[in-house]
Design an enzyme around this catalytic site. Sequence first.
Site, PDB file in Angstrom:
ATOM      1  N   ARG A   1      48.127  74.247   9.455  1.00  0.00           N
ATOM      2  CA  ARG A   1      49.391  74.518  10.155  1.00  0.00           C
ATOM      3  C   ARG A   1      49.582  73.418  11.180  1.00  0.00           C
ATOM      4  NH1 ARG A   1      52.021  80.013  12.603  1.00  0.00           N
ATOM      5  NH2 ARG A   1      52.253  80.301  10.363  1.00  0.00           N
TER       6      ARG A   1
ATOM      7  N   HIS B   1      57.607  76.370   5.177  1.00  0.00           N
ATOM      8  CA  HIS B   1      56.647  77.465   5.347  1.00  0.00           C
ATOM      9  C   HIS B   1      56.527  78.193   3.997  1.00  0.00           C
ATOM     10  CE1 HIS B   1      54.135  80.317   7.170  1.00  0.00           C
ATOM     11  NE2 HIS B   1      54.977  80.958   7.959  1.00  0.00           N
TER      12      HIS B   1
ATOM     13  N   GLN C   1      54.954  81.834   3.483  1.00  0.00           N
ATOM     14  CA  GLN C   1      55.818  82.922   3.947  1.00  0.00           C
ATOM     15  C   GLN C   1      56.762  83.366   2.844  1.00  0.00           C
ATOM     16  OE1 GLN C   1      56.069  84.550   7.088  1.00  0.00           O
ATOM     17  NE2 GLN C   1      57.365  85.856   5.842  1.00  0.00           N
TER      18      GLN C   1
ATOM     19  N   ASP D   1      65.139  84.444  11.407  1.00  0.00           N
ATOM     20  CA  ASP D   1      63.930  83.898  12.040  1.00  0.00           C
ATOM     21  C   ASP D   1      64.337  83.523  13.470  1.00  0.00           C
ATOM     22  OD1 ASP D   1      61.459  82.714  12.574  1.00  0.00           O
ATOM     23  OD2 ASP D   1      61.881  80.879  11.435  1.00  0.00           O
TER      24      ASP D   1
ATOM     25  N   CYS E   1      60.451  86.973   9.168  1.00  0.00           N
ATOM     26  CA  CYS E   1      59.079  86.493   8.947  1.00  0.00           C
ATOM     27  C   CYS E   1      58.143  86.895  10.081  1.00  0.00           C
ATOM     28  CB  CYS E   1      59.084  84.983   8.767  1.00  0.00           C
ATOM     29  SG  CYS E   1      59.825  84.101  10.149  1.00  0.00           S
TER      30      CYS E   1
ATOM     31  N   ARG F   1      52.003  88.939   2.853  1.00  0.00           N
ATOM     32  CA  ARG F   1      51.417  87.617   3.093  1.00  0.00           C
ATOM     33  C   ARG F   1      50.007  87.572   2.503  1.00  0.00           C
ATOM     34  NH1 ARG F   1      53.186  84.428   7.212  1.00  0.00           N
ATOM     35  NH2 ARG F   1      51.858  82.934   6.114  1.00  0.00           N
TER      36      ARG F   1
HETATM   37  N1  NVA Z   1      60.353  78.991  12.397  1.00  0.00           N
HETATM   38  C1  NVA Z   1      59.220  79.592  13.064  1.00  0.00           C
HETATM   39  C2  NVA Z   1      58.420  80.393  12.095  1.00  0.00           C
HETATM   40  C3  NVA Z   1      57.242  81.109  12.681  1.00  0.00           C
HETATM   41  C4  NVA Z   1      56.463  81.878  11.685  1.00  0.00           C
HETATM   42  C5  NVA Z   1      58.381  78.515  13.711  1.00  0.00           C
HETATM   43  O1  NVA Z   1      58.167  77.468  13.091  1.00  0.00           O
HETATM   44  O2  NVA Z   1      57.953  78.698  14.838  1.00  0.00           O
HETATM   45  N1   CP Z   2      55.264  84.564   9.893  1.00  0.00           N
HETATM   46  C1   CP Z   2      54.200  83.841  10.334  1.00  0.00           C
HETATM   47  O1   CP Z   2      53.850  82.792   9.797  1.00  0.00           O
HETATM   48  O2   CP Z   2      53.583  84.428  11.389  1.00  0.00           O
HETATM   49  P1   CP Z   2      52.434  83.758  12.260  1.00  0.00           P
HETATM   50  O3   CP Z   2      53.053  82.620  13.019  1.00  0.00           O
HETATM   51  O4   CP Z   2      51.955  84.868  13.151  1.00  0.00           O
HETATM   52  O5   CP Z   2      51.362  83.266  11.346  1.00  0.00           O
END
Ligand code: NVA
Ligand code: CP
Length: 308
Positions: free
Chosen positions: A104, A131, A134, A225, A265, A293
């Site tokens: 990540r 992502h 997800q 989101d 999400c 997930r």
């Molecule tokens: N768009 C959000 C998704 C988090 C799961 C982010 O990147 O922070």
């Molecule tokens: N939806 C998602 O990826 O959640 P986290 O950021 O908690 O992993």
Amino acid sequence: MSVKSLQGRDLLELADLSAAELKNLLQFAADLKSGIKKPTCRKVLGLLFYKASTRTRVSFSTAIYQLGGQVIDLNPKVTQVGRGEPISDTARVLDRYLDILAVRTFKQEDLETFAHYAKIPVINALTDLEHPCQILADLLTIQECFGQLSGKTIAYLGDGNNVVHSLLLGCALSGVSIRIATPADYQPDRAIVEKGKAIAIDGAEIIVTSDPVAAVEGVHALYTDVWASMGQEDLAEERIPIFQPYQINSTLLSHADPEAIVLHCLPAHRGEEITDEAIEGKQSRVWDQAENRMHAQKALMASLLGTD
Ligand code: NVA
Ligand code: CP
């Protein structure tokens, strides 16, 4: 059975999967969830997360434990990559210890560098661009709710971010039409929209609009989101009035199909992109979505690792 053609590959973006591979992966995930299939693999997963995570971290960890494997948390704060060791060096070393790696991070290019230097499967556990994991869970959830994906229509409301990039590609590959409503300056990446249109099956449409009411008219699912993603925290305050018309609330929901489901999400900012009423309401499927997930990533890892 796991998806044989995925063995040894990476998942860096959703469109790394073909339509058939995605369909088979979702069926495998459903079979794992129902208990029809119980593959085992004594493999070691590394988690290298430069951003916060609850769902992704825990669902990947639980999934590999349930497959019979182990997880190592490679927190960049306590590993040398966080002190400037080149990704190319770290990746080649991790390749010698691990069987599979989930990353990540911010830049998609950094993820690609990990994948280039590590021969083991590398998974995108979220970047600024995509992502994909997800969206495997999201499609599994829609499939569970409606029995099929092809022919359904989903509306995404909010920021044109990483989640909607993968969502539109996943919808295209599944025959799901998607209407994306964002403020004019926050539309998804045009190249990804064009890629989605190019790979769409079963006549699935991708519409980008700034009209939230038109977007949700008659849809089977509404998805949102956060309005400011990780790394954009400084912009959160100024975005609130700009994004307010895109909030999922009971008024917007009343324009959708009466059986429409509500997806997010998570983590959610209640009172911003979604009301408390909508996320807690009877149309919400966010907890099933979060659970999925784990099933989807278990199917993904078992397939990349070539486990039956
Ligand atoms: N768009 C959000 C998704 C988090 C799961 C982010 O990147 O922070
Ligand atoms: N939806 C998602 O990826 O959640 P986290 O950021 O908690 O992993």
